[in-house]
Scaffold this motif. Sequence first.
Motif, mmCIF file in Angstrom:
data_model
loop_
_atom_site.group_PDB
_atom_site.id
_atom_site.type_symbol
_atom_site.label_atom_id
_atom_site.label_comp_id
_atom_site.label_asym_id
_atom_site.label_seq_id
_atom_site.Cartn_x
_atom_site.Cartn_y
_atom_site.Cartn_z
ATOM 1 N N GLY A 103 0.790 -1.223 0.000
ATOM 2 C CA GLY A 103 0.000 0.000 0.000
ATOM 3 C C GLY A 103 0.822 1.274 0.000
ATOM 4 N N ILE A 104 2.135 1.152 -0.113
ATOM 5 C CA ILE A 104 3.014 2.313 -0.089
ATOM 6 C C ILE A 104 3.804 2.383 -1.394
ATOM 7 C CG2 ILE A 104 4.963 3.409 1.094
ATOM 8 C CD1 ILE A 104 4.032 1.976 3.644
ATOM 9 N N TRP A 105 3.816 3.589 -1.988
ATOM 10 C CA TRP A 105 4.613 3.780 -3.196
ATOM 11 C C TRP A 105 6.027 4.161 -2.795
ATOM 12 C CZ3 TRP A 105 2.837 2.386 -7.830
ATOM 13 C CH2 TRP A 105 1.443 2.292 -7.994
ATOM 14 N N SER A 106 7.006 3.494 -3.384
ATOM 15 C CA SER A 106 8.412 3.767 -3.065
ATOM 16 C C SER A 106 9.262 3.640 -4.315
ATOM 17 C CB SER A 106 8.936 2.784 -2.017
ATOM 18 O OG SER A 106 8.205 2.875 -0.817
ATOM 19 N N ASP A 107 10.413 4.284 -4.276
ATOM 20 C CA ASP A 107 11.377 4.178 -5.368
ATOM 21 C C ASP A 107 12.400 3.094 -5.054
ATOM 22 O OD1 ASP A 107 11.169 7.665 -5.814
ATOM 23 O OD2 ASP A 107 10.677 6.163 -7.335
ATOM 24 N N TYR A 108 12.670 2.290 -6.068
ATOM 25 C CA TYR A 108 13.703 1.266 -5.967
ATOM 26 C C TYR A 108 14.712 1.478 -7.084
ATOM 27 C CZ TYR A 108 10.804 -1.095 -2.557
ATOM 28 O OH TYR A 108 10.070 -1.397 -1.426
ATOM 29 N N TRP A 109 15.960 1.085 -6.797
ATOM 30 C CA TRP A 109 17.048 1.349 -7.741
ATOM 31 C C TRP A 109 17.833 0.089 -8.058
ATOM 32 C CZ3 TRP A 109 17.471 6.197 -9.761
ATOM 33 C CH2 TRP A 109 16.746 7.209 -9.110
ATOM 34 N N GLY A 110 18.298 0.027 -9.299
ATOM 35 C CA GLY A 110 19.206 -1.035 -9.687
ATOM 36 C C GLY A 110 20.626 -0.708 -9.266
ATOM 37 N N GLN A 111 21.531 -1.606 -9.579
ATOM 38 C CA GLN A 111 22.897 -1.490 -9.080
ATOM 39 C C GLN A 111 23.749 -0.522 -9.889
ATOM 40 O OE1 GLN A 111 21.749 -3.855 -11.005
ATOM 41 N NE2 GLN A 111 23.343 -4.730 -12.311
ATOM 42 N N GLY A 112 23.290 -0.104 -11.030
ATOM 43 C CA GLY A 112 24.063 0.800 -11.864
ATOM 44 C C GLY A 112 24.910 0.053 -12.876
ATOM 45 N N THR A 113 24.966 0.596 -14.077
ATOM 46 C CA THR A 113 25.787 0.000 -15.130
ATOM 47 C C THR A 113 26.547 1.110 -15.842
ATOM 48 O OG1 THR A 113 25.738 -1.475 -17.048
ATOM 49 C CG2 THR A 113 23.922 0.070 -16.847
ATOM 50 N N GLN A 114 27.812 0.861 -16.113
ATOM 51 C CA GLN A 114 28.679 1.882 -16.700
ATOM 52 C C GLN A 114 28.494 1.945 -18.207
ATOM 53 O OE1 GLN A 114 31.053 4.043 -15.123
ATOM 54 N NE2 GLN A 114 31.084 4.956 -17.176
ATOM 55 N N VAL A 115 28.359 3.157 -18.698
ATOM 56 C CA VAL A 115 28.360 3.426 -20.138
ATOM 57 C C VAL A 115 29.497 4.405 -20.404
ATOM 58 C CG1 VAL A 115 27.135 4.509 -22.054
ATOM 59 C CG2 VAL A 115 25.916 2.989 -20.476
ATOM 60 N N THR A 116 30.399 4.015 -21.286
ATOM 61 C CA THR A 116 31.545 4.856 -21.621
ATOM 62 C C THR A 116 31.560 5.088 -23.122
ATOM 63 O OG1 THR A 116 32.835 3.971 -19.771
ATOM 64 C CG2 THR A 116 34.040 5.120 -21.519
ATOM 65 N N VAL A 117 31.564 6.358 -23.515
ATOM 66 C CA VAL A 117 31.575 6.729 -24.926
ATOM 67 C C VAL A 117 32.860 7.492 -25.208
ATOM 68 C CG1 VAL A 117 30.351 7.862 -26.796
ATOM 69 C CG2 VAL A 117 29.067 6.900 -24.864
ATOM 70 N N SER A 118 33.653 6.969 -26.097
ATOM 71 C CA SER A 118 34.930 7.595 -26.429
ATOM 72 C C SER A 118 34.810 8.378 -27.727
ATOM 73 C CB SER A 118 36.022 6.545 -26.536
ATOM 74 O OG SER A 118 35.692 5.584 -27.514
ATOM 75 N N SER A 119 35.585 9.428 -27.807
ATOM 76 C CA SER A 119 35.517 10.286 -29.002
ATOM 77 C C SER A 119 36.457 9.803 -30.091
ATOM 78 C CB SER A 119 35.863 11.719 -28.607
ATOM 79 O OG SER A 119 37.141 11.773 -28.008
#
Length: 119
Positions: A103-119
Amino acid sequence: QVQLVGSGGGSVQAGGSLRLSCAASGSFFSIMTMGWYRQGPGKQQELVATITSGGSTIYADSVKGRFTISRDNAKNTVSLQMNSLKPEDTAVYYCNARLSRGGIWSDYWGQGTQVTVSS
């Protein structure tokens, strides 16, 4: 217990594409929104894109026209297709879900994933 497990990401040259996916699992009633946030080096976390259960989307101005968010409500998954990537897209990307549990709305998060863009 709720888990958000992300996949995808990696390293790519500018102009390339990557796809991120995230799956929510565990005990919850429903998910209102799912989305992606990112935090670049030395920067604050920022919204990238979100999508509601009805399919309404919000994008950061910096990614409009390049990124596409999609969602499978039946599978509780969200994906982010990232095209025409730029070096400034380099960041750790976090999956987010706002869901109802007990009955409660909450935010949940994933562990994070790295994105690297090189020029």
